[in-house]
Design an enzyme around this catalytic site. Structure first.
Site, PDB file in Angstrom:
ATOM      1  N   ASP A   1       0.835  -1.206   0.000  1.00 51.40           N
ATOM      2  CA  ASP A   1       0.000   0.000   0.000  1.00 51.40           C
ATOM      3  C   ASP A   1       0.872   1.259   0.000  1.00 51.40           C
ATOM      4  O   ASP A   1       0.366   2.384  -0.032  1.00 51.40           O
ATOM      5  CB  ASP A   1      -1.026  -0.009   1.137  1.00 51.40           C
ATOM      6  CG  ASP A   1      -0.398  -0.072   2.517  1.00 51.40           C
ATOM      7  OD1 ASP A   1       0.844  -0.188   2.609  1.00 51.40           O
ATOM      8  OD2 ASP A   1      -1.151  -0.010   3.511  1.00 51.40           O
ATOM      9  N   SER A   2       2.200   1.054  -0.034  1.00 49.92           N
ATOM     10  CA  SER A   2       3.112   2.170  -0.309  1.00 49.92           C
ATOM     11  C   SER A   2       2.767   2.801  -1.650  1.00 49.92           C
ATOM     12  O   SER A   2       3.215   3.912  -1.947  1.00 49.92           O
ATOM     13  CB  SER A   2       4.567   1.686  -0.312  1.00 49.92           C
ATOM     14  OG  SER A   2       4.719   0.546  -1.137  1.00 49.92           O
TER      15      SER A   2
ATOM     16  N   GLU B   1       9.571  -4.210   9.951  1.00 50.09           N
ATOM     17  CA  GLU B   1       9.993  -2.914   9.390  1.00 50.09           C
ATOM     18  C   GLU B   1      10.590  -2.023  10.473  1.00 50.09           C
ATOM     19  O   GLU B   1       9.966  -1.794  11.530  1.00 50.09           O
ATOM     20  CB  GLU B   1       8.780  -2.225   8.733  1.00 50.09           C
ATOM     21  CG  GLU B   1       9.131  -0.855   8.164  1.00 50.09           C
ATOM     22  CD  GLU B   1       8.080  -0.277   7.224  1.00 50.09           C
ATOM     23  OE1 GLU B   1       7.065  -0.951   6.962  1.00 50.09           O
ATOM     24  OE2 GLU B   1       8.295   0.860   6.754  1.00 50.09           O
TER      25      GLU B   1
ATOM     26  N   GLU C   1      -1.069  -5.372   8.798  1.00 49.06           N
ATOM     27  CA  GLU C   1      -0.225  -4.727   9.801  1.00 49.06           C
ATOM     28  C   GLU C   1      -0.860  -4.855  11.186  1.00 49.06           C
ATOM     29  O   GLU C   1      -2.064  -4.670  11.337  1.00 49.06           O
ATOM     30  CB  GLU C   1      -0.090  -3.228   9.482  1.00 49.06           C
ATOM     31  CG  GLU C   1       0.669  -2.948   8.201  1.00 49.06           C
ATOM     32  CD  GLU C   1       0.829  -1.457   7.928  1.00 49.06           C
ATOM     33  OE1 GLU C   1       0.580  -0.645   8.841  1.00 49.06           O
ATOM     34  OE2 GLU C   1       1.210  -1.117   6.795  1.00 49.06           O
TER      35      GLU C   1
ATOM     36  N   LYS D   1      -1.160  -9.311   3.209  1.00 49.60           N
ATOM     37  CA  LYS D   1      -0.339  -8.807   4.322  1.00 49.60           C
ATOM     38  C   LYS D   1      -1.162  -7.843   5.164  1.00 49.60           C
ATOM     39  O   LYS D   1      -1.841  -6.962   4.637  1.00 49.60           O
ATOM     40  CB  LYS D   1       0.921  -8.122   3.792  1.00 49.60           C
ATOM     41  CG  LYS D   1       1.793  -7.537   4.902  1.00 49.60           C
ATOM     42  CD  LYS D   1       3.200  -7.249   4.442  1.00 49.60           C
ATOM     43  CE  LYS D   1       3.388  -5.956   3.711  1.00 49.60           C
ATOM     44  NZ  LYS D   1       3.019  -4.743   4.478  1.00 49.60           N
TER      45      LYS D   1
ATOM     46  N   ASP E   1      -0.947  -6.105   0.074  1.00 50.35           N
ATOM     47  CA  ASP E   1      -1.351  -5.441   1.320  1.00 50.35           C
ATOM     48  C   ASP E   1      -2.857  -5.296   1.413  1.00 50.35           C
ATOM     49  O   ASP E   1      -3.515  -4.887   0.442  1.00 50.35           O
ATOM     50  CB  ASP E   1      -0.748  -4.031   1.382  1.00 50.35           C
ATOM     51  CG  ASP E   1       0.555  -3.987   2.143  1.00 50.35           C
ATOM     52  OD1 ASP E   1       0.783  -4.865   3.008  1.00 50.35           O
ATOM     53  OD2 ASP E   1       1.365  -3.074   1.871  1.00 50.35           O
TER      54      ASP E   1
HETATM   55  O1  KIV Z   1       3.620  -1.083   1.532  1.00 50.27           O
HETATM   56  C1  KIV Z   1       4.783  -1.475   1.458  1.00 50.27           C
HETATM   57  O2  KIV Z   1       5.512  -1.225   0.500  1.00 50.27           O
HETATM   58  C2  KIV Z   1       5.308  -2.256   2.569  1.00 50.27           C
HETATM   59  C3  KIV Z   1       6.790  -2.463   2.641  1.00 50.27           C
HETATM   60  C4  KIV Z   1       7.447  -1.220   3.076  1.00 50.27           C
HETATM   61  C5  KIV Z   1       7.156  -3.611   3.493  1.00 50.27           C
HETATM   62  O3  KIV Z   1       4.571  -2.691   3.402  1.00 50.27           O
END
Ligand code: KIV
Length: 253
Positions: free
Chosen positions: A34-35, A171, A104, A102, A73
């Site tokens: 989600d970056s 992270e 968090e 994924k 994510d």
């Molecule tokens: O969203 C993302 O790119 C991430 C990485 C920084 C691990 O979660």
């Protein structure tokens, strides 16, 4: 790979073309992070990213790759209950082609992780600096520096493994803590700003390419600098992860 002691090279990816290049460069895992809210959409955090955005970019990556494991994510507030989490994870897999999702968070998401894993959805946990909790954490800061928070992250890793997580991203935590966690869990641990002792490493694509907007994070490296092209840069990153030369002490906390 973890059992054979081969380091896992993971890279974020958001579209079909880069997915194909990363695959050709020998990257093992593509993370549709989600970056993308920051590097693709120009937001200053990952919070505005929507489920539809993740499905769209995941489907693009799925069309461009076949060998790499695709981890996607789950966006902010899309997994607050087991029922909400499984509905949204099903869309990421069914419409977006995700092979693992994924999430968090620490012990607070243990029930969601358990529910997903129980229904055959592979789950990657994410501990340490949690970008979706940036306001609660007071900024993008290294986590687990003091004994109490280090102990909590250490315990959370065990709790989430027990709940059914099949992989863990760590992270921005001190290298020593990441090493202890990697030794204590039996699932692969992928680090970003977590020192050299994890089972693998992940980088944000734009950091690897040296096109970070604003200040480049300490834990990243421009692998394109001095190299002939994007695939060569990705190959250099893959080799550096496999040989254990990245991250170095200068990238760790
Ligand atoms: O969203 C993302 O790119 C991430 C990485 C920084 C691990 O979660």
């Amino acid at each position: 790979m973890m059992q054979e002691g081969e380091k896992i090279a993971c890279l974020t990816c958001y579209d079909a073309t880069f997915a194909g290049v990363a695959e050709a460069a020998g990257i093992d895992v593509l993370l549709v992070g989600d970056s993308l809210g920051m590097v693709m959409q120009g937001h200053d955090s990952t919070l505005p990213v929507l489920l539809g955005d993740m499905i769209y970019h995941s489907a693009c990556v799925a069309r461009g790759s076949s060998r790499c494991l695709r981890v996607v994510d789950m966006p902010f507030m899309s997994y607050t209950t087991p029922a909400q989490g499984i509905g949204n994870a099903a869309r990421l897999m069914g419409e977006g082609g995700a092979q693992m999702v994924k999430l968090e968070g620490g012990r607070v998401i243990r029930e969601v992780v358990h529910h997903l894993a129980d229904h055959g959805i592979p789950v990657c946990a994410h501990l340490g600096l949690l970008p979706q909790s940036v306001h609660g954490l007071g900024g993008y800061r290294v986590q687990g520096r003091d004994q109490r928070s280090a102990d909590r992250i250490f315990e959370d890793a065990r709790i989430l493994e027990e709940a059914g997580a099949g992989m863990l991203v760590l992270e921005c935590v001190p290298a020593e803590l990441a090493g202890r966690i990697t030794d204590s869990v039996s699932i692969p641990v992928i680090g970003i700003g977590a020192g050299p002792d994890c089972d693998g490493q992940v980088l944000v694509l734009h950091d690897l390419l040296g096109v970070t907007r604003g200040r480049r994070p300490k834990f990243s490296q421009d692998f394109l600098a001095g190299r002939g092209g994007i695939q060569a840069g990705m190959e250099a990153y893959q080799r550096a992860v496999k040989s254990g030369t990245f991250p170095g002490p200068e990238h760790s906390f």
